[in-house]
Motif scaffolding. Structure first.
Motif, PDB file in Angstrom:
ATOM      1  N   ALA A  98      74.470  24.075  17.128  1.00  0.00           N
ATOM      2  CA  ALA A  98      73.214  23.369  16.904  1.00  0.00           C
ATOM      3  C   ALA A  98      72.029  24.099  17.508  1.00  0.00           C
ATOM      4  CB  ALA A  98      73.277  21.965  17.488  1.00  0.00           C
ATOM      5  N   ALA A 116      69.575  14.715  14.726  1.00  0.00           N
ATOM      6  CA  ALA A 116      70.062  15.975  14.171  1.00  0.00           C
ATOM      7  C   ALA A 116      71.530  15.823  13.783  1.00  0.00           C
ATOM      8  CB  ALA A 116      69.895  17.093  15.196  1.00  0.00           C
ATOM      9  N   ASP A 136      60.477  25.735  17.705  1.00  0.00           N
ATOM     10  CA  ASP A 136      61.762  25.264  17.175  1.00  0.00           C
ATOM     11  C   ASP A 136      62.531  24.400  18.155  1.00  0.00           C
ATOM     12  OD1 ASP A 136      62.238  27.305  18.956  1.00  0.00           O
ATOM     13  OD2 ASP A 136      63.735  28.332  17.742  1.00  0.00           O
ATOM     14  N   GLU A 191      65.105  21.316  12.405  1.00  0.00           N
ATOM     15  CA  GLU A 191      66.298  21.378  11.563  1.00  0.00           C
ATOM     16  C   GLU A 191      65.863  21.207  10.105  1.00  0.00           C
ATOM     17  OE1 GLU A 191      70.196  19.506  12.803  1.00  0.00           O
ATOM     18  OE2 GLU A 191      69.640  18.142  11.163  1.00  0.00           O
ATOM     19  N   LYS A 238      64.070  16.993  14.567  1.00  0.00           N
ATOM     20  CA  LYS A 238      65.147  16.032  14.722  1.00  0.00           C
ATOM     21  C   LYS A 238      65.553  15.941  16.197  1.00  0.00           C
ATOM     22  CE  LYS A 238      65.782  14.802  10.405  1.00  0.00           C
ATOM     23  NZ  LYS A 238      65.635  13.382   9.963  1.00  0.00           N
TER      24      LYS A 238
END
Length: 286
Positions: A155, A197, A241, A267, A272
């Motif tokens: 992730a 996410a 990000d 994402e 998220k």
């Protein structure tokens, strides 16, 4: 503690798309391990005063400062042990997170009295080193088996994402938090579900970290409607990000308050929630 130091070897054999991050993430990992080792050797107070920034946010469960929590002598005499289960790094290499299990004992070598999971936010300093800017943890029952270190989580952002057009990320996240607070006031914790996410973790006291959607939904149903909040802190990586927010909520429909720390990740071009941690405050005596 030998298991902790095996983490470095695990780092370079981890598989997945985030492996390209290993050289940069190793610096954060080394800082995390040095932090844990100092706590093992010199105690909780010394370790936290050394490895947290002066403006770091800590939670016990109310949000407070490093100095208020760990400054007074003689400090907590207990023995705290932890290691990272997973970590992630912004593409800009200026912001990171670490997540893993911890145990607390009355003294070194004694039996663990409390088990839990922590979430820390790390920020690169002007000298190139890393220090934690936020640290939160939840207690839970002892796990059935030890948590394995260490995974560079898939992730974690692996490549730089092109910046979005329009308002900057800080403004976008301020709006996201405001919208989430409004939805939470009406629906309770279930308002978080559409914001999660794909690999999100939800941390609540007395529960192992939740990642399965059915388990998360059940836990969020217990988070009451009513509270609102404005983040006390919001920081975004230069690459746009990865970000984190924290603060305290107003009372819910039963008068209960809580602290929160949330990590956001970009994402598919949208922000998220990668981690959501919520610590209820003790009830105020009437």
């Amino acid at each position: 503690m030998s298991k902790v130091w095996s983490v470095l070897a695990c780092l370079f054999v981890s598989a997945g798309p985030a492996c390209a991050q290993a050289p940069a993430l190793e610096l954060v990992l080394r800082a995390e391990l040095a932090f844990a080792r100092l706590a093992d050797e010199k105690g909780i107070r010394t370790a936290f005063l050394t490895w947290l920034t002066e403006d770091a946010s800590v939670f016990s469960p109310r949000m407070t400062s490093r100095k208020e929590q760990h400054g007074p002598e003689p400090g907590d005499p207990g023995h705290l042990v932890w290691y990272p289960e997973a970590m992630g790094l912004a593409a800009a290499g200026d912001l990171a997170w670490s997540f893993g299990p911890w145990t607390y004992a009355v003294k070194k070598g004694g039996p663990a009295l409390v088990h839990g999971h922590f979430l820390s936010v790390w920020r690169k300093q002007a000298d190139g080193g890393w220090k934690a800017v936020a640290d939160i943890g939840v207690p839970h029952p002892a796990p059935e088996r030890p948590v394995e270190p260490f995974a560079i989580w898939d992730a974690a952002p692996a490549v730089k994402t092109a910046p979005s057009k329009g308002p900057d990320a800080t403004s976008i996240l301020q709006r996201k938090e405001a919208d989430l607070a409004s939805a939470w006031a009406a629906k309770g914790g279930l308002a978080l579900l559409p914001e999660l996410a794909k690999a999100a973790r939800v941390l609540r006291p007395r529960r192992m970290p939740l990642r399965e959607l059915a388990d998360i939904q059940k836990a969020l149903e217990a988070d009451r409607p009513g509270p609102r909040w404005e983040p006390a802190r919001l920081q975004v990586a230069a690459s746009g990000d990865l970000a984190w927010t924290c603060g305290e909520s107003s009372p819910d429909d039963r008068g209960a308050t809580a602290s929160f720390l949330r990590i956001w990740a970009l994402e598919g071009g949208a922000w998220k929630v990668l981690f959501d941690v919520r610590l209820p405050h003790p009830a105020t005596p009437k």
